[in-house]
Scaffold this motif. Structure first.
Motif, PDB file in Angstrom:
ATOM      1  N   UNK A 121       0.805  -1.251  -0.024  1.00  0.00           N
ATOM      2  CA  UNK A 121      -0.031  -0.024   0.003  1.00  0.00           C
ATOM      3  C   UNK A 121       0.785   1.489  -0.026  1.00  0.00           C
ATOM      4  N   UNK A 122       2.012   1.157  -0.236  1.00  0.00           N
ATOM      5  CA  UNK A 122       3.004   2.326  -0.481  1.00  0.00           C
ATOM      6  C   UNK A 122       2.932   3.343   0.702  1.00  0.00           C
ATOM      7  N   UNK A 123       3.233   3.458   1.823  1.00  0.00           N
ATOM      8  CA  UNK A 123       3.387   4.301   2.775  1.00  0.00           C
ATOM      9  C   UNK A 123       3.996   5.420   2.257  1.00  0.00           C
ATOM     10  N   UNK A 124       3.533   6.662   2.868  1.00  0.00           N
ATOM     11  CA  UNK A 124       3.873   7.957   2.604  1.00  0.00           C
ATOM     12  C   UNK A 124       4.973   8.375   3.573  1.00  0.00           C
ATOM     13  N   UNK A 125       5.212   7.836   4.693  1.00  0.00           N
ATOM     14  CA  UNK A 125       6.396   8.261   5.560  1.00  0.00           C
ATOM     15  C   UNK A 125       6.200   7.570   7.038  1.00  0.00           C
ATOM     16  N   UNK A 126       7.150   7.620   8.011  1.00  0.00           N
ATOM     17  CA  UNK A 126       7.126   6.948   9.332  1.00  0.00           C
ATOM     18  C   UNK A 126       6.518   7.565  10.348  1.00  0.00           C
ATOM     19  N   UNK A 127       5.936   8.821  10.288  1.00  0.00           N
ATOM     20  CA  UNK A 127       5.358   9.292  11.382  1.00  0.00           C
ATOM     21  C   UNK A 127       4.162   8.694  11.772  1.00  0.00           C
ATOM     22  N   UNK A 128       3.900   8.845  13.007  1.00  0.00           N
ATOM     23  CA  UNK A 128       2.973   7.986  13.734  1.00  0.00           C
ATOM     24  C   UNK A 128       1.353   8.285  12.850  1.00  0.00           C
ATOM     25  N   UNK A 129       1.132   9.539  12.567  1.00  0.00           N
ATOM     26  CA  UNK A 129       0.022   9.966  11.654  1.00  0.00           C
ATOM     27  C   UNK A 129      -0.005   9.095  10.336  1.00  0.00           C
ATOM     28  N   UNK A 130       0.997   9.076   9.979  1.00  0.00           N
ATOM     29  CA  UNK A 130       1.189   8.439   8.480  1.00  0.00           C
ATOM     30  C   UNK A 130       1.183   6.811   8.636  1.00  0.00           C
ATOM     31  N   UNK A 131       1.609   6.370   9.672  1.00  0.00           N
ATOM     32  CA  UNK A 131       1.401   5.087   9.852  1.00  0.00           C
ATOM     33  C   UNK A 131      -0.077   4.756  10.057  1.00  0.00           C
ATOM     34  N   UNK A 132      -0.898   5.531  10.829  1.00  0.00           N
ATOM     35  CA  UNK A 132      -2.155   5.402  11.392  1.00  0.00           C
ATOM     36  C   UNK A 132      -3.090   5.437   9.846  1.00  0.00           C
ATOM     37  N   UNK A 133      -2.646   6.273   9.194  1.00  0.00           N
ATOM     38  CA  UNK A 133      -3.720   6.657   7.946  1.00  0.00           C
ATOM     39  C   UNK A 133      -3.326   5.380   6.940  1.00  0.00           C
ATOM     40  N   UNK A 134      -2.137   4.980   6.834  1.00  0.00           N
ATOM     41  CA  UNK A 134      -1.901   3.811   5.989  1.00  0.00           C
ATOM     42  C   UNK A 134      -2.438   2.520   6.517  1.00  0.00           C
ATOM     43  N   UNK A 135      -2.546   2.396   7.912  1.00  0.00           N
ATOM     44  CA  UNK A 135      -3.260   1.119   8.426  1.00  0.00           C
ATOM     45  C   UNK A 135      -4.502   1.240   8.249  1.00  0.00           C
ATOM     46  N   UNK A 136      -5.012   2.430   8.518  1.00  0.00           N
ATOM     47  CA  UNK A 136      -6.599   2.567   8.298  1.00  0.00           C
ATOM     48  C   UNK A 136      -7.087   2.294   6.852  1.00  0.00           C
ATOM     49  N   UNK A 137      -6.159   2.642   6.103  1.00  0.00           N
ATOM     50  CA  UNK A 137      -6.598   2.613   4.489  1.00  0.00           C
ATOM     51  C   UNK A 137      -6.611   1.081   4.021  1.00  0.00           C
ATOM     52  N   UNK A 138      -5.374   0.353   4.530  1.00  0.00           N
ATOM     53  CA  UNK A 138      -5.248  -1.123   4.292  1.00  0.00           C
ATOM     54  C   UNK A 138      -6.287  -1.824   4.855  1.00  0.00           C
ATOM     55  N   UNK A 144       6.838  -4.980   0.083  1.00  0.00           N
ATOM     56  CA  UNK A 144       7.874  -4.743  -0.685  1.00  0.00           C
ATOM     57  C   UNK A 144       8.004  -3.391  -0.875  1.00  0.00           C
ATOM     58  N   UNK A 145       8.704  -2.755  -1.208  1.00  0.00           N
ATOM     59  CA  UNK A 145       8.796  -1.340  -1.530  1.00  0.00           C
ATOM     60  C   UNK A 145       9.062  -0.496  -0.333  1.00  0.00           C
ATOM     61  N   UNK A 146       9.427  -0.952   0.817  1.00  0.00           N
ATOM     62  CA  UNK A 146       9.661  -0.154   1.998  1.00  0.00           C
ATOM     63  C   UNK A 146      10.957   0.650   1.938  1.00  0.00           C
ATOM     64  N   UNK A 147      11.820   0.020   1.158  1.00  0.00           N
ATOM     65  CA  UNK A 147      13.313   1.019   0.998  1.00  0.00           C
ATOM     66  C   UNK A 147      12.863   2.265   0.245  1.00  0.00           C
ATOM     67  N   UNK A 148      12.013   1.961  -0.738  1.00  0.00           N
ATOM     68  CA  UNK A 148      11.658   2.981  -1.609  1.00  0.00           C
ATOM     69  C   UNK A 148      10.520   4.135  -0.987  1.00  0.00           C
ATOM     70  N   UNK A 149       9.852   3.513  -0.203  1.00  0.00           N
ATOM     71  CA  UNK A 149       8.848   4.404   0.483  1.00  0.00           C
ATOM     72  C   UNK A 149       9.377   5.058   1.681  1.00  0.00           C
ATOM     73  N   UNK A 150      10.028   4.339   2.217  1.00  0.00           N
ATOM     74  CA  UNK A 150      10.572   4.829   3.832  1.00  0.00           C
ATOM     75  C   UNK A 150      12.199   5.088   3.911  1.00  0.00           C
ATOM     76  N   UNK A 186      14.371  -2.309  12.743  1.00  0.00           N
ATOM     77  CA  UNK A 186      13.654  -1.888  13.700  1.00  0.00           C
ATOM     78  C   UNK A 186      12.782  -0.760  13.104  1.00  0.00           C
ATOM     79  N   UNK A 187      13.000  -0.080  11.992  1.00  0.00           N
ATOM     80  CA  UNK A 187      12.129   0.703  11.458  1.00  0.00           C
ATOM     81  C   UNK A 187      11.090   0.174  10.649  1.00  0.00           C
ATOM     82  N   UNK A 188      11.438  -0.768   9.969  1.00  0.00           N
ATOM     83  CA  UNK A 188      10.627  -1.642   9.000  1.00  0.00           C
ATOM     84  C   UNK A 188       9.636  -2.711   9.951  1.00  0.00           C
ATOM     85  N   UNK A 189       9.998  -3.088  11.305  1.00  0.00           N
ATOM     86  CA  UNK A 189       9.211  -4.094  11.910  1.00  0.00           C
ATOM     87  C   UNK A 189       7.734  -3.557  12.029  1.00  0.00           C
TER      88      UNK A 189
END
Length: 275
Positions: A164-181, A195-201, A207-210
Motif C-alpha cells: 500500500x506504499x506508505x508515505x512516511x514513518x510519522x505516527x500519523x502516516x502509519x495510522x492513515x496507512x493502516x486504516x486505509x489497508x 515490498x517497496x519499503x526501501x523506496x517508500x521509507x 527496527x524501522x521496518x518491523x
C-alpha cells in the motif's frame, strides 16, 4: 542466499536501457542502468513486474522477457501491464498477446486506471476468468477507490503491491496507512506483497521496518503475504542483502513453516511457479 534459506523474490525489475529504452519515466534516476538476472543473488524464483512507461513498448518488453527467460531461466513469472487509455478491445488483445508467454501471470497499471470505470471492471472480470492477477499499486489515499471494484470481483485475485506504499514513518502516516489497508485486507481474494519499503521509507533498518511488516501480517495473515525486494528500486535504501536480512530478522520469531510461506511457498503458489 545462504544456508538453507529459500527465497522467491516476488517483485523485481529487469531492464536494459542500453538496448531498449522503454522506460522514459526512469531516465533521470541512477537506477536506470542495465539490470539483468545475473545482477541478483541466486534465488528460487523471480517475478518480474513491468515498469514500462511507453505504452507502445508493452509487447516489445513481453517478447524480450520471454527470450530472456528461455536463455537464463528468469524471470520465473511476469506481471505485465496495459494502457488504461486504450479501448477495451485493444486492452484485451494486448493481454492475450502477453499471455502467449508461459510466464505471464497478470498485470499492474502504474497510473491512469480508474477502478470505478467500466474499463477497469471489464478488465478485472477478464483477469478472473483467466486466473490472471491484478496487482494494485496506489498510495494509502487511493486504496478506498478500489474497495467497490474488489467487492464486485470475487473471482479475481488481487495483490496489493508495496504493502500500500506508505508515505512516511510519522505516527500519523502509519495510522492513515493502516486504516486505509485494513478494509482491503478484509477481502479474502486480496494478498499483500511486502515490498517497496526501501523506496517508500528510505531504510532497510529492521527496527524501522518491523511495525509495517508486522501490521501486514496482522491484517492479511501469514497465508496472504509474501516478500519482494523491489530491486533495483529499493537499492536507494541499502543493498539486497541488507533488505532481505532485515525481513529475516523481523520474522525470526515465527515458526519455520510460516517463514517458509512468507519467503517462498506463498509466492510460488500465487504465481504458479514449479516447486
Amino acid at each position: 542466499m545462504t544456508d538453507d534459506f529459500e527465497f522467491v523474490d516476488a517483485h523485481v525489475h529487469y531492464w536494459q536501457p542500453s538496448v531498449n529504452d522503454w522506460y522514459p519515466a526512469l531516465r533521470a534516476r541512477p537506477i536506470y542502468r542495465d539490470i539483468l538476472p545475473g545482477d541478483f543473488p541466486p534465488s528460487a524464483g523471480h517475478v518480474h513486474v513491468s515498469a514500462v512507461s511507453s505504452p507502445q513498448s508493452v509487447l516489445d518488453e513481453a517478447r524480450w522477457l520471454d527470450r530472456l527467460r528461455r536463455e537464463t531461466g528468469f524471470p520465473s513469472a511476469v506481471i505485465g501491464t496495459i494502457d488504461p487509455a486504450a479501448s477495451f478491445d485493444v486492452i484485451e488483445k494486448n493481454l492475450l498477446a502477453q499471455a502467449r508467454s508461459p510466464a505471464f501471470r497478470g498485470v499492474r497499471v502504474f497510473a491512469g486506471l480508474d477502478p470505478a470505470a467500466d474499463t477497469a471492471l471489464k478488465l478485472f472480470r477478464l483477469l478472473g476468468e483467466n486466473d490472471w492477477i491484478f496487482e494494485i499499486i496506489t498510495r494509502p489515499a487511493g486504496i478506498a477507490s478500489y474497495l467497490p471494484a474488489v467487492d464486485a470481483s470475487p473471482g479475481t485475485t488481487f495483490v496489493l503491491e508495496h504493502a500500500g506504499w506508505p508515505e512516511g514513518e510519522e505516527p500519523e502516516q502509519f495510522r492513515r496507512w493502516r486504516e486505509a489497508v485494513a478494509p482491503l485486507a478484509a477481502f479474502g481474494n486480496v494478498h499483500c506483497k511486502i515490498s517497496g519499503f526501501g523506496m517508500a521509507l528510505g531504510t532497510t533498518d529492521p527496527d524501522r521496518l518491523r511495525p509495517w511488516v508486522e501490521a501486514c501480517l496482522e491484517l492479511f495473515g501469514v497465508d496472504r503475504c509474501f516478500f519482494g525486494s523491489n530491486f533495483p528500486v529499493d537499492s536507494v535504501a541499502g543493498t539486497y542483502a541488507d533488505l532481505i536480512g532485515a525481513y529475516r530478522e523481523i520474522t525470526a520469531s515465527l515458526g519455520g513453516e510460516d517463514r517458509h510461506k512468507l519467503f517462498a511457498a506463498n509466492a510460488r503458489h500465487r504465481y504458479r511457479l514449479p516447486a
